[in-house]
Design a protein around this motif. Sequence first.
Motif, mmCIF file in Angstrom:
data_model
loop_
_atom_site.group_PDB
_atom_site.id
_atom_site.type_symbol
_atom_site.label_atom_id
_atom_site.label_comp_id
_atom_site.label_asym_id
_atom_site.label_seq_id
_atom_site.Cartn_x
_atom_site.Cartn_y
_atom_site.Cartn_z
ATOM 1 N N ASN A 166 1.031 -0.978 -0.276
ATOM 2 C CA ASN A 166 0.079 0.508 0.331
ATOM 3 C C ASN A 166 0.959 1.079 -0.196
ATOM 4 O O ASN A 166 0.423 2.256 -0.671
ATOM 5 C CB ASN A 166 -1.137 0.094 1.213
ATOM 6 C CG ASN A 166 -1.661 -0.288 1.211
ATOM 7 O OD1 ASN A 166 -2.446 -1.325 0.106
ATOM 8 N ND2 ASN A 166 -2.519 -1.330 2.208
ATOM 9 N N THR A 205 -4.506 -5.113 -4.954
ATOM 10 C CA THR A 205 -4.647 -3.151 -5.103
ATOM 11 C C THR A 205 -4.651 -2.619 -6.249
ATOM 12 O O THR A 205 -5.090 -3.593 -7.511
ATOM 13 C CB THR A 205 -2.867 -3.669 -4.714
ATOM 14 O OG1 THR A 205 -2.485 -2.037 -4.751
ATOM 15 C CG2 THR A 205 -1.342 -4.338 -5.400
ATOM 16 N N ASP A 206 -4.732 -1.639 -6.291
ATOM 17 C CA ASP A 206 -4.727 -0.753 -7.520
ATOM 18 C C ASP A 206 -3.332 -1.291 -8.604
ATOM 19 O O ASP A 206 -3.874 -0.607 -10.173
ATOM 20 C CB ASP A 206 -5.385 0.538 -7.798
ATOM 21 C CG ASP A 206 -4.044 1.388 -7.021
ATOM 22 O OD1 ASP A 206 -3.409 0.388 -6.551
ATOM 23 O OD2 ASP A 206 -4.409 2.612 -6.994
ATOM 24 N N GLN A 207 -2.162 -1.455 -8.140
ATOM 25 C CA GLN A 207 -1.138 -1.040 -8.922
ATOM 26 C C GLN A 207 -0.256 -2.445 -8.672
ATOM 27 O O GLN A 207 0.375 -2.524 -7.671
ATOM 28 C CB GLN A 207 -0.634 -0.597 -8.385
ATOM 29 C CG GLN A 207 -0.596 1.064 -9.380
ATOM 30 C CD GLN A 207 0.079 2.522 -8.693
ATOM 31 O OE1 GLN A 207 0.901 2.172 -7.920
ATOM 32 N NE2 GLN A 207 -0.018 3.538 -10.097
ATOM 33 N N ARG A 216 3.815 0.827 -3.575
ATOM 34 C CA ARG A 216 3.460 0.551 -5.215
ATOM 35 C C ARG A 216 4.776 0.195 -5.752
ATOM 36 O O ARG A 216 4.818 0.359 -6.601
ATOM 37 C CB ARG A 216 2.604 1.194 -5.278
ATOM 38 C CG ARG A 216 1.640 1.676 -4.988
ATOM 39 C CD ARG A 216 0.184 1.510 -5.450
ATOM 40 N NE ARG A 216 -0.736 2.107 -5.263
ATOM 41 C CZ ARG A 216 -1.502 2.569 -3.868
ATOM 42 N NH1 ARG A 216 -0.862 2.837 -3.166
ATOM 43 N NH2 ARG A 216 -2.774 3.237 -3.992
#
Length: 185
Positions: free
Chosen positions: A41, A86-88, A44
Amino acid sequence: MAIDLLSLPLPLSIQIKSLRDLIDIQHRPTAAPQDLIEEINDLRPHVIHFSGQAGAPGLLFDGADVVAPGEQTVGYRHLARLLRATDQPPTCVVLNACDTAEGALELLDAVPVVIAMSAPAGDASAAVFATRFYAAVGSAQPIGKAVEQPVVATEIALSTDMNLVTLCARPEVDASALKLIASVD
């Protein structure tokens, strides 16, 4: 379980001679699963490198229990779910631990490339592999070559066969062309 998290600058097209100052490697010795979540988090990372003990059931993390210290096994399925949450997600996961090749296939649902070991590897082999792998990545080598270079370097340095390194990639990913860092000509 120690975790190294490699973050690269954006944009990724940078000059190689200035690269050393731009790569951020964060080392987390005796990491617990919650440490991994927090670091994903916060940082990234483009690469997550696990070094330590592992096997068919999963990776052995520090149990993070002061009263009853010990290890906690995190299965590959749970690790993949964590990496997808996670977004990435990272581009590459390195499992520099014994007998992780079977688990690598489960992680391909979460990340495009996984590097794993199909048999036990000694500490010296793991150290040479990691050092040479990141030197190659830092020189803008594609992941395929960045794996090949440390295999040969380890064989030369330690007079040992390194056929245990397994490079797994999603079908649509060409690891021989995929670079974590693009060089500027």
